[in-house]
Design a protein around this motif. Sequence first.
Motif, PDB file in Angstrom:
ATOM      1  N   ARG A  68       1.086  -1.165  -0.051  1.00  0.00           N
ATOM      2  CA  ARG A  68      -0.100  -0.009   0.011  1.00  0.00           C
ATOM      3  C   ARG A  68       0.784   1.261  -0.095  1.00  0.00           C
ATOM      4  O   ARG A  68       1.943   1.328   0.336  1.00  0.00           O
ATOM      5  N   ARG A  69       0.267   2.295  -0.369  1.00  0.00           N
ATOM      6  CA  ARG A  69       0.830   3.653  -0.249  1.00  0.00           C
ATOM      7  C   ARG A  69       1.279   4.045   1.089  1.00  0.00           C
ATOM      8  O   ARG A  69       0.588   3.664   1.889  1.00  0.00           O
ATOM      9  N   ALA A  70       1.988   4.794   1.239  1.00  0.00           N
ATOM     10  CA  ALA A  70       2.702   5.207   2.506  1.00  0.00           C
ATOM     11  C   ALA A  70       1.535   5.957   3.107  1.00  0.00           C
ATOM     12  O   ALA A  70       0.765   6.763   2.642  1.00  0.00           O
ATOM     13  N   GLY A  71       1.287   5.665   4.439  1.00  0.00           N
ATOM     14  CA  GLY A  71       0.250   6.223   5.277  1.00  0.00           C
ATOM     15  C   GLY A  71      -1.126   5.766   5.041  1.00  0.00           C
ATOM     16  O   GLY A  71      -1.985   6.182   5.752  1.00  0.00           O
ATOM     17  N   ALA A  72      -1.403   4.833   4.035  1.00  0.00           N
ATOM     18  CA  ALA A  72      -2.748   4.359   3.849  1.00  0.00           C
ATOM     19  C   ALA A  72      -3.471   3.618   4.873  1.00  0.00           C
ATOM     20  O   ALA A  72      -2.833   2.852   5.561  1.00  0.00           O
ATOM     21  N   GLN A  73      -4.598   3.683   5.014  1.00  0.00           N
ATOM     22  CA  GLN A  73      -5.404   2.825   5.768  1.00  0.00           C
ATOM     23  C   GLN A  73      -5.032   2.820   7.386  1.00  0.00           C
ATOM     24  O   GLN A  73      -4.936   1.786   7.981  1.00  0.00           O
ATOM     25  N   PRO A  74      -4.799   3.834   8.095  1.00  0.00           N
ATOM     26  CA  PRO A  74      -4.617   3.560   9.384  1.00  0.00           C
ATOM     27  C   PRO A  74      -5.845   2.990  10.285  1.00  0.00           C
ATOM     28  O   PRO A  74      -5.440   2.257  11.279  1.00  0.00           O
ATOM     29  N   LEU A  75      -6.967   3.280   9.861  1.00  0.00           N
ATOM     30  CA  LEU A  75      -8.066   2.340  10.461  1.00  0.00           C
ATOM     31  C   LEU A  75      -7.847   0.940  10.270  1.00  0.00           C
ATOM     32  O   LEU A  75      -8.162   0.139  11.189  1.00  0.00           O
ATOM     33  N   LEU A  76      -7.447   0.358   9.063  1.00  0.00           N
ATOM     34  CA  LEU A  76      -7.207  -0.917   8.642  1.00  0.00           C
ATOM     35  C   LEU A  76      -6.245  -1.439   9.669  1.00  0.00           C
ATOM     36  O   LEU A  76      -6.220  -2.534  10.370  1.00  0.00           O
ATOM     37  N   THR A  77      -5.208  -0.816   9.841  1.00  0.00           N
ATOM     38  CA  THR A  77      -4.029  -1.112  10.764  1.00  0.00           C
ATOM     39  C   THR A  77      -4.717  -1.411  12.283  1.00  0.00           C
ATOM     40  O   THR A  77      -4.278  -2.135  12.882  1.00  0.00           O
ATOM     41  N   ALA A  78      -5.465  -0.347  12.595  1.00  0.00           N
ATOM     42  CA  ALA A  78      -5.962  -0.541  14.065  1.00  0.00           C
ATOM     43  C   ALA A  78      -7.019  -1.799  14.034  1.00  0.00           C
ATOM     44  O   ALA A  78      -7.120  -2.586  15.230  1.00  0.00           O
ATOM     45  N   LEU A  79      -7.822  -1.911  13.345  1.00  0.00           N
ATOM     46  CA  LEU A  79      -8.542  -3.075  13.428  1.00  0.00           C
ATOM     47  C   LEU A  79      -8.201  -4.312  13.196  1.00  0.00           C
ATOM     48  O   LEU A  79      -8.419  -5.253  13.911  1.00  0.00           O
ATOM     49  N   THR A  80      -7.074  -4.361  12.315  1.00  0.00           N
ATOM     50  CA  THR A  80      -6.121  -5.349  12.245  1.00  0.00           C
ATOM     51  C   THR A  80      -5.449  -6.162  13.744  1.00  0.00           C
ATOM     52  O   THR A  80      -5.600  -7.163  14.149  1.00  0.00           O
ATOM     53  N   ALA A  81      -5.150  -4.978  14.332  1.00  0.00           N
ATOM     54  CA  ALA A  81      -4.440  -5.277  15.540  1.00  0.00           C
ATOM     55  C   ALA A  81      -5.471  -5.900  16.582  1.00  0.00           C
ATOM     56  O   ALA A  81      -5.085  -6.730  17.245  1.00  0.00           O
ATOM     57  N   LEU A  82      -6.586  -5.107  16.669  1.00  0.00           N
ATOM     58  CA  LEU A  82      -7.878  -5.478  17.344  1.00  0.00           C
ATOM     59  C   LEU A  82      -8.341  -6.837  17.217  1.00  0.00           C
ATOM     60  O   LEU A  82      -8.563  -7.607  18.092  1.00  0.00           O
ATOM     61  N   THR A  83      -8.586  -7.045  15.897  1.00  0.00           N
ATOM     62  CA  THR A  83      -9.072  -8.534  15.498  1.00  0.00           C
ATOM     63  C   THR A  83      -8.112  -9.648  15.872  1.00  0.00           C
ATOM     64  O   THR A  83      -8.297 -10.653  16.584  1.00  0.00           O
ATOM     65  N   SER A  84      -6.463  -9.498  15.707  1.00  0.00           N
ATOM     66  CA  SER A  84      -5.730 -10.237  16.246  1.00  0.00           C
ATOM     67  C   SER A  84      -5.678 -10.452  17.849  1.00  0.00           C
ATOM     68  O   SER A  84      -5.604 -11.692  18.190  1.00  0.00           O
ATOM     69  N   TRP A  85      -6.062  -9.576  18.464  1.00  0.00           N
ATOM     70  CA  TRP A  85      -5.911  -9.745  19.839  1.00  0.00           C
ATOM     71  C   TRP A  85      -7.230 -10.306  20.502  1.00  0.00           C
ATOM     72  O   TRP A  85      -7.418 -11.270  21.127  1.00  0.00           O
ATOM     73  N   VAL A  86      -8.498 -10.003  19.907  1.00  0.00           N
ATOM     74  CA  VAL A  86      -9.754 -10.825  20.067  1.00  0.00           C
ATOM     75  C   VAL A  86      -9.533 -12.256  19.798  1.00  0.00           C
ATOM     76  O   VAL A  86      -9.892 -12.931  20.672  1.00  0.00           O
ATOM     77  N   ILE A  87      -8.921 -12.477  18.657  1.00  0.00           N
ATOM     78  CA  ILE A  87      -8.934 -14.083  18.227  1.00  0.00           C
ATOM     79  C   ILE A  87      -8.003 -14.719  19.357  1.00  0.00           C
ATOM     80  O   ILE A  87      -8.190 -15.659  19.834  1.00  0.00           O
ATOM     81  N   LEU A  88      -6.930 -14.101  19.595  1.00  0.00           N
ATOM     82  CA  LEU A  88      -5.781 -14.738  20.387  1.00  0.00           C
ATOM     83  C   LEU A  88      -6.125 -14.754  21.820  1.00  0.00           C
ATOM     84  O   LEU A  88      -5.692 -15.274  22.985  1.00  0.00           O
ATOM     85  N   VAL A  89      -7.410 -13.990  22.381  1.00  0.00           N
ATOM     86  CA  VAL A  89      -7.871 -14.154  23.828  1.00  0.00           C
ATOM     87  C   VAL A  89      -8.246 -15.629  24.166  1.00  0.00           C
ATOM     88  O   VAL A  89      -8.051 -15.989  25.254  1.00  0.00           O
ATOM     89  N   ALA A  90      -8.634 -16.233  23.151  1.00  0.00           N
ATOM     90  CA  ALA A  90      -9.038 -17.689  23.401  1.00  0.00           C
ATOM     91  C   ALA A  90      -7.828 -18.489  23.825  1.00  0.00           C
ATOM     92  O   ALA A  90      -7.861 -19.778  24.705  1.00  0.00           O
ATOM     93  N   TRP A  91      -6.472 -18.007  23.529  1.00  0.00           N
ATOM     94  CA  TRP A  91      -5.311 -18.933  23.952  1.00  0.00           C
ATOM     95  C   TRP A  91      -5.266 -18.762  25.513  1.00  0.00           C
ATOM     96  O   TRP A  91      -4.414 -19.785  26.000  1.00  0.00           O
ATOM     97  N   GLU A  92      -5.958 -18.062  26.005  1.00  0.00           N
ATOM     98  CA  GLU A  92      -5.909 -18.069  27.472  1.00  0.00           C
ATOM     99  C   GLU A  92      -6.408 -19.413  28.227  1.00  0.00           C
ATOM    100  O   GLU A  92      -5.930 -19.803  29.384  1.00  0.00           O
ATOM    101  N   ARG A  93      -7.013 -19.963  27.551  1.00  0.00           N
ATOM    102  CA  ARG A  93      -7.587 -21.288  28.236  1.00  0.00           C
ATOM    103  C   ARG A  93      -6.418 -22.504  28.164  1.00  0.00           C
ATOM    104  O   ARG A  93      -6.660 -23.306  28.736  1.00  0.00           O
ATOM    105  N   LEU A  94      -5.331 -22.178  27.426  1.00  0.00           N
ATOM    106  CA  LEU A  94      -4.204 -22.996  27.298  1.00  0.00           C
ATOM    107  C   LEU A  94      -3.319 -22.795  28.757  1.00  0.00           C
ATOM    108  O   LEU A  94      -2.576 -23.829  29.112  1.00  0.00           O
TER     109      LEU A  94
END
Length: 756
Positions: A2-28
């Motif tokens: 992507r072009r420089a600086g594009a999609q800051p919202l996507l960057t934040a949502l990607t980080a949030l999605t990864s963390w929400v999915i990885l919350v399930a790992w707490e059961r291990l």
Amino acid sequence: MRRAGAQPLLTALTALTSWVILVAWERLSELPGDLLGQVFIGIALIAATGALLRLASLSWLVVLSGQLLVALLVVHGFWGSGGLPTPTSVRAAVEAVASAVDSAGTYRAPVGDDVPTILPLLLGGALAVHLVVDLVAVTLGRVAVAGLPLLMAYTVPVSILGTPTAWPAFVIGGACFLGMLFADERGRLERWGRRIETGDRPRGGALIGAAALTAAVLVSAVLPSQPTLTLPGFGTGNSGPVRITDPIADLKRDLVLGADIPLLRVKVTSGPSTPAPSYVRLTVLDEFDGKSWRPGDHPRPQSQSATGEIPLLGLDPSQPGETIGWQVSVTERLASSWLPTPRYLRSIEAGSDWRYGADTLDFRAVDDVTTAGLSYPLTEFRPTLTADQLAAAGPAPDQIQDDYTRLPRAADSLRTVAERETRGASTDYDRGVALQRFFQSEFTYSTRIAPGNGLAALEHFLSPDGREGYCEQFAAAMAVLARELDIPARVSVGFLSGDRTTTDTYEFSSHDLHAWPELYIAGAGWVMFEPTPTSHTVAVPGYTRPTAQPSSGPSATATPSTVRPSISAGTKPRPETGSSGQDTSSELLTTWLPAVGVGAFALLLLGALPRALRRRRRARRMAAATPEEMWAELRDTAIDLGVPWPEERSPRATGLALAGTVNSVPEAPAALRRLVTTLETARYAPAGEQPPLDDQLAVDTETCLEALRDGASPAAQRRARWWPRSLHRRTTRSGARVRQEHASGVVDQLDPPADA
């Protein structure tokens, strides 16, 4: 990228999605709070690093390298011995990861807080997941593809623990991923210009996404689930059970990894001299599809519950033997959907939640119940079988013969082995004894091989280069060879024998799990054979030795203290990797992991260097925007893409040669002509009459460059980005040299200027 600086919202949502999915790992782990905080900080720092590096228009490889370095620093920051990376602190972090790896292989999930923690391993794995997701979704702009690593991360605790994650976590994670898709599409549309407002905003995408999530939750709730056998797994530590659907495929893990866990206690309440219980069965594997042995789908009506008397399948009612009373107590650590019972069962009182198949007599739960904490009485019948009786038996019933001799295809090599090793045997019993003798005499017990009981694995196991394995291979191989000889055969999975804890009580543990074949012999029913070498089972059944006396137990000569399981208490070996396996792995990680990490990072930077140099050269030329610099950039781009460039020719001759290459862009031919004219004027005009510089020159050059790239193949474009050949090609003649040659008449003799 992507072009420089594009999609800051996507960057934040990607980080949030990864963390929400990885919350399930707490059961291990039983220390989930620490993990979630560490993962949150790590993901935030990785996302911020990626955003800054993309803002600088660096290549994706440089962005990934920077994020990887940050991830390593995060792991070091939480598990090193100091704030700044020093040899001592790095070694402490590596040792923490090594200890976590050993703990994960030793203890079952969720790993308790009284053993070495697995949080360093989970933290590193979680950050690796986000690195991949951020690379695919944000850096490379493939948001839909990023759903694959997210789905894999979500299923990790499900596959290990065998229990689903709570549905709100799935809904929230799915909603975040839909947000990533919407943010990506919004960014694509905004690159076309300002969005046109039309009153009501479209809600179709949000409604479709919400409907898909709702349907996924509802469908999963109503779909039937397959009953599972829960055995200790993911190591065999001190935590909760792990559910698996293929019991024989996980025997190696349960036999050789981790601590020995008590699973079952049997108190002998009646019988002559409290005989030791042995070969306690969990389930019968009677279907073979060429890849593995699995339990068949047999009817289990309510009339066949675990209450009252149980028929003796195939056993002559007049068969002599002894009756033994059991009181079975299952520990909380064995949450099985199959009920532990002896092979010959006369009566049981375990409740109507357990029902047996008429063809197998193994008991399976009909509702969502397990054996954890269950206690029940039963009565075992132990027949007195003799070699002469079994050798004189007639043929099996037609239905048994048809159902239990099926094989998916003819395996010539397996049939050859079966016929060779049973040559001269005249009855099914004799052939079974010959096969057992073959395995006992020519094979070695070992857990070093990979698990597997499919045809390909068994062919190798039976070949002269194989002949090494553990109970899974021995049981599966003998059952297949028996079926090759048209002998009804199946595989049973359960416990071999336990440790005597009191005068009349025996304890079975995770290291007592075992598999054995059973052959059907008329009058005796399903008769157990023991192909696993006696180095790990101590003895074979007495009735399989033709000269033996009558036997009512596994061995006519074995006493309760000598009939040992495949891996017996007190002598149960660790995995055959040496006694210092943990120290070796720690030393390996401590010595090589930092070097490998630094080397990989250096290789990444080295691989990105040519592209960085080429981008820098191009930026310098475009900033200068002189005719010579624009012409040099056009030449280098053509060389990088593999487009022929006629060296030592005039701009006009070169332009004519390139005309057919740039015609994929309609404006490019005219732009090329203007660029050639400007360059010729700059080179050949008298001193003081050079053309003024304007923005059109840079625009024309960009148009020509775009046309060159558009006409090249994807492979040529990748090669031009990562290995630009122009960096090691000599440069063309400079403008000063051309003007000097023109003044001396050399250029006139080669190619006249455009105005001549």
